[in-house]
Design a protein around this motif. Structure first.
Motif, mmCIF file in Angstrom:
data_model
loop_
_atom_site.group_PDB
_atom_site.id
_atom_site.type_symbol
_atom_site.label_atom_id
_atom_site.label_comp_id
_atom_site.label_asym_id
_atom_site.label_seq_id
_atom_site.Cartn_x
_atom_site.Cartn_y
_atom_site.Cartn_z
ATOM 1 N N LYS A 88 0.884 -1.618 0.115
ATOM 2 C CA LYS A 88 -0.223 -0.209 -0.076
ATOM 3 C C LYS A 88 0.944 1.249 0.089
ATOM 4 O O LYS A 88 0.776 2.207 -0.414
ATOM 5 C CB LYS A 88 -1.013 0.443 1.097
ATOM 6 N N LEU A 89 1.415 1.195 0.869
ATOM 7 C CA LEU A 89 2.736 2.134 0.392
ATOM 8 C C LEU A 89 3.254 2.782 -0.458
ATOM 9 O O LEU A 89 3.603 3.462 -0.698
ATOM 10 C CB LEU A 89 3.871 2.523 1.964
ATOM 11 N N LEU A 90 3.630 1.601 -1.216
ATOM 12 C CA LEU A 90 4.695 2.101 -2.082
ATOM 13 C C LEU A 90 3.347 1.941 -3.644
ATOM 14 O O LEU A 90 4.222 3.387 -4.377
ATOM 15 C CB LEU A 90 5.323 0.216 -2.759
ATOM 16 N N ARG A 91 2.210 1.409 -3.578
ATOM 17 C CA ARG A 91 1.571 2.074 -4.146
ATOM 18 C C ARG A 91 0.860 3.963 -4.211
ATOM 19 O O ARG A 91 0.430 4.287 -4.620
ATOM 20 C CB ARG A 91 -0.213 1.074 -4.205
ATOM 21 N N SER A 92 0.670 4.036 -2.945
ATOM 22 C CA SER A 92 0.800 5.828 -2.033
ATOM 23 C C SER A 92 1.491 6.438 -2.923
ATOM 24 O O SER A 92 1.216 7.405 -2.875
ATOM 25 C CB SER A 92 0.462 5.431 -1.533
ATOM 26 N N SER A 93 3.012 5.710 -3.780
ATOM 27 C CA SER A 93 3.903 6.720 -4.082
ATOM 28 C C SER A 93 3.456 7.638 -4.457
ATOM 29 O O SER A 93 5.172 7.648 -5.274
ATOM 30 C CB SER A 93 5.252 5.993 -3.412
ATOM 31 N N THR A 94 2.980 8.329 -5.811
ATOM 32 C CA THR A 94 2.586 8.564 -7.089
ATOM 33 C C THR A 94 2.863 9.495 -6.965
ATOM 34 O O THR A 94 2.408 10.519 -8.173
ATOM 35 C CB THR A 94 1.906 7.588 -7.566
#
Length: 142
Positions: A111-117
């Motif tokens: 979730k953190l990686l997907r939110s990092s955009t």
């Protein structure tokens, strides 16, 4: 943001020798970090992800608690103290609980990686937080 990453890295110092308390130790440390992160403007999504992971870990520990073990506060050699008494997981349920805890941490990482955009700088910060959070899975595999 660097302090959040540093504190996630430091979780191992308190939780490494916690044995039956490791799942709730991770929950408590993430709760403490999340509370600090909640004051950071513009990081609501990270705050929510950490809050959810901590909540799920805490529920997991409670649902698998060992009624024969007392709740305990932990301290580390580097001076960290748990902010609340922790719940031990029953020996017969420890492996399953730790496997589930790894999945909770992996989900939070994802979730953190997907939110990092949002921006390059924020993307790097979220990746660092995700990596630091994920590095604590080793505690659950020992």
């Amino acid at each position: 943001m660097p302090q959040v990453v540093t504190r996630l890295d430091q979780m191992q110092a308190l939780c490494v020798g916690s044995g039956a308390y490791v799942v709730d130790c991770l929950a408590e440390r993430i709760e403490a970090i999340e509370a600090d992160a909640s004051n950071m403007a513009g990081y609501n999504e990270m705050h929510q992800i950490l809050q959810q992971a901590a909540k799920e870990l805490r529920i997991l520990a409670r649902n698998n608690r060992d009624p024969l073990q007392p709740r305990a506060k932990l301290s580390s050699k580097d001076g960290q103290l748990s902010s609340r008494p922790l719940v031990a997981v029953a020996p017969s349920r420890r492996r399953a609980a730790q496997t589930q805890a790894v999945k909770i941490l992996q989900e939070a990482e994802t979730k953190l990686l997907r939110s990092s955009t949002q921006s390059v700088e924020r993307a790097n910060q979220y990746r660092q937080v995700a990596q630091a959070l994920g590095s604590n899975k080793v505690l659950l595999r020992s």
